[in-house]
Scaffold this motif. Structure first.
Motif, PDB file in Angstrom:
ATOM      1  N   ALA A 135       0.831  -1.208   0.000  1.00  9.77           N
ATOM      2  CA  ALA A 135       0.000   0.000   0.000  1.00  9.77           C
ATOM      3  C   ALA A 135       0.864   1.256   0.000  1.00  9.77           C
ATOM      4  O   ALA A 135       0.532   2.250  -0.667  1.00  9.77           O
ATOM      5  CB  ALA A 135      -0.932  -0.017   1.206  1.00  9.77           C
ATOM      6  N   ASP A 136       1.970   1.220   0.731  1.00  9.97           N
ATOM      7  CA  ASP A 136       2.836   2.391   0.800  1.00  9.97           C
ATOM      8  C   ASP A 136       3.519   2.661  -0.539  1.00  9.97           C
ATOM      9  O   ASP A 136       3.667   3.822  -0.953  1.00  9.97           O
ATOM     10  CB  ASP A 136       3.882   2.212   1.900  1.00  9.97           C
ATOM     11  CG  ASP A 136       3.291   2.424   3.296  1.00  9.97           C
ATOM     12  OD1 ASP A 136       2.080   2.697   3.394  1.00  9.97           O
ATOM     13  OD2 ASP A 136       4.050   2.300   4.278  1.00  9.97           O
ATOM     14  N   PHE A 137       3.961   1.623  -1.225  1.00  6.25           N
ATOM     15  CA  PHE A 137       4.551   1.836  -2.548  1.00  6.25           C
ATOM     16  C   PHE A 137       3.525   2.425  -3.513  1.00  6.25           C
ATOM     17  O   PHE A 137       3.857   3.326  -4.299  1.00  6.25           O
ATOM     18  CB  PHE A 137       5.128   0.534  -3.107  1.00  6.25           C
ATOM     19  CG  PHE A 137       6.593   0.348  -2.809  1.00  6.25           C
ATOM     20  CD1 PHE A 137       7.553   0.937  -3.621  1.00  6.25           C
ATOM     21  CD2 PHE A 137       7.011  -0.409  -1.729  1.00  6.25           C
ATOM     22  CE1 PHE A 137       8.911   0.776  -3.357  1.00  6.25           C
ATOM     23  CE2 PHE A 137       8.360  -0.577  -1.452  1.00  6.25           C
ATOM     24  CZ  PHE A 137       9.315   0.022  -2.262  1.00  6.25           C
ATOM     25  N   ARG A 138       2.304   1.968  -3.442  1.00  5.76           N
ATOM     26  CA  ARG A 138       1.270   2.537  -4.306  1.00  5.76           C
ATOM     27  C   ARG A 138       0.998   3.998  -3.930  1.00  5.76           C
ATOM     28  O   ARG A 138       0.796   4.836  -4.811  1.00  5.76           O
ATOM     29  CB  ARG A 138      -0.021   1.715  -4.216  1.00  5.76           C
ATOM     30  CG  ARG A 138       0.103   0.305  -4.793  1.00  5.76           C
ATOM     31  CD  ARG A 138      -1.261  -0.338  -4.978  1.00  5.76           C
ATOM     32  NE  ARG A 138      -2.005  -0.439  -3.729  1.00  5.76           N
ATOM     33  CZ  ARG A 138      -1.957  -1.486  -2.911  1.00  5.76           C
ATOM     34  NH1 ARG A 138      -1.179  -2.533  -3.198  1.00  5.76           N
ATOM     35  NH2 ARG A 138      -2.679  -1.509  -1.802  1.00  5.76           N
ATOM     36  N   TYR A 139       1.019   4.286  -2.643  1.00  2.00           N
ATOM     37  CA  TYR A 139       0.787   5.656  -2.195  1.00  2.00           C
ATOM     38  C   TYR A 139       1.886   6.584  -2.710  1.00  2.00           C
ATOM     39  O   TYR A 139       1.616   7.688  -3.190  1.00  2.00           O
ATOM     40  CB  TYR A 139       0.744   5.698  -0.664  1.00  2.00           C
ATOM     41  CG  TYR A 139       0.365   7.051  -0.100  1.00  2.00           C
ATOM     42  CD1 TYR A 139      -0.960   7.341   0.227  1.00  2.00           C
ATOM     43  CD2 TYR A 139       1.326   8.046   0.124  1.00  2.00           C
ATOM     44  CE1 TYR A 139      -1.316   8.580   0.752  1.00  2.00           C
ATOM     45  CE2 TYR A 139       0.986   9.277   0.633  1.00  2.00           C
ATOM     46  CZ  TYR A 139      -0.338   9.532   0.947  1.00  2.00           C
ATOM     47  OH  TYR A 139      -0.682  10.768   1.461  1.00  2.00           O
TER      48      TYR A 139
END
Length: 383
Positions: A135-139
């Motif tokens: 999720a953080d990489f997508r964010y």
């Protein structure tokens, strides 16, 4: 022939006085004897941070990573020493996002480059849940990757995943499969076998090795050469480490590496160069808990910026704090009056339109021409 004319056009852009509309997307490319220098940068600091596990303080005092004037000065000082960009530590959160946005804005104003290193281990060195990492990489992709300050390789912003050795191959694939079309994601493996374990689901390796002593660690330089060869055999990106010294005894370390008044940094920089890196990862700009910083400090002044200027062939310049992006802050690595940093990135940015040419072809051309806040509070990844 396409490569020949592209290189010829790039050289024309690098000439003093050549017109250019602005800094284009960049890539770690160019002269293998003078690769980009990227310094690991940490944004975890508040005034209270300086009261624990520190033996030295910044020359600017116990600053906050929220202070725009501090950020702007740091970028200007880095540029003045031949540093081409920061690899900024980040994981998603309100404070980290706010500070990264301020850093991005300042980097855009000064035509400075940024990459991101994702901190996937918590304060106790435990891996974060895979779903959170994904999720953080997508964010990051959705909220920061479109900035012109981001260092791009083949049109994609460069990122590093710190702590990949704590995740299975399938876990790494789960995270990277969703973003590799938009981001370059480098592993942070510590040896050739580790890199090969996840090579098919990552875009290269950035080895964070700050505890090695070039005078006392057996096989230090040879290990970097071996890792560089393994990564380049797959036509992927290799970031080689170097550090000015190391002392993490206040955060659990046992054996310091002396700075030797710049000799350690010089030896490690030379060893990194021998591994034919696509960029050199300087550990670090401001890791004050492990004492790897080159940021001007009370104990050393700007000694280590001077060492970097010597290594990078940069003429010392005054750092302006009132004229972001002004020519007085640009390191002079070519003829007076030129803006070498813009010329460099203009040349490097040709990597995107030259995607038809494989990395192997580029290396052949080079041969022919020759003949939690884990990182800021004890992030040692070791051999």
């Amino acid at each position: 022939m396409r490569l020949f004319w592209a290189v010829l056009a790039a050289l024309a852009l690098c000439l003093p006085g050549a017109a250019a509309p602005g800094p284009p997307p960049a890539a770690p490319a160019g002269d293998p004897s003078d690769p980009p220098l990227l310094a690991y940068y940490y944004q975890w600091f508040s005034p209270g941070s300086w009261q624990r596990a520190k033996t030295d303080l910044p020359l600017a005092g116990p600053y906050s990573s929220d202070d725009p004037q501090v950020i702007d000065r740091q970028i200007a000082e880095a540029q003045s020493a031949g540093i081409d960009g920061f690899v900024v530590g980040w994981k998603q959160g309100t404070v980290n996002d706010r500070r990264l946005r301020k850093l991005v804005d300042a980097a855009e104003a000064r035509h400075f480059k940024l990459a991101m290193i994702y901190q996937s281990l918590d304060f106790y060195r435990r891996p974060l849940p895979v779903a959170q990492v994904a999720a953080d990489f997508r964010y990051f992709r959705d909220h920061f990757a479109d900035s012109p300050a981001m260092l791009r390789v083949g049109g994609r912003p460069l990122t590093v995943w710190s702590g990949t050795w704590q995740y299975s191959h399938d876990d790494v694939a789960r995270v990277t499969s969703a973003v590799r079309g938009d981001l370059k994601v480098l592993a942070s493996e510590k040896n050739v076998d580790g890199y090969r374990r996840i090579a098919d689901v990552t875009d290269g390796d950035a080895y964070y090795w700050s505890s090695a002593d070039p005078e006392a660690t057996p096989g230090y330089a040879a290990k970097l050469v071996d890792m560089g060869r393994a990564v380049h055999a797959d036509h992927k990106i290799w970031l080689a480490p170097c550090a000015p010294g190391f002392d993490a005894r206040l955060v659990g370390g046992t054996k310091p590496v002396p700075r030797r008044d710049g000799a350690t940094l010089t030896a490690e920089y030379d060893a990194a160069l021998r591994s034919a890196p696509d960029a050199i990862g300087l550990i670090s700009w401001n890791e004050f808990s492990e004492n790897t910083y080159v940021e001007p400090s009370r104990a050393y002044g700007d000694r280590y910026l001077q060492v970097l200027r010597d290594l990078r062939g940069v003429r010392a310049t005054a750092v302006s704090r009132t004229d972001p992006g002004g020519s007085g802050d640009v390191p002079h690595r070519s003829a007076p009056g030129a803006d070498p940093s813009r010329a460099y990135w203009a040349f490097a940015g040709l990597a995107a339109p030259m995607l038809l040419i494989t990395p192997l072809a580029v290396r052949r051309l080079r041969a022919a021409r020759r003949s939690g806040p884990a990182p800021a509070e004890g992030r040692e990844t070791g051999p």
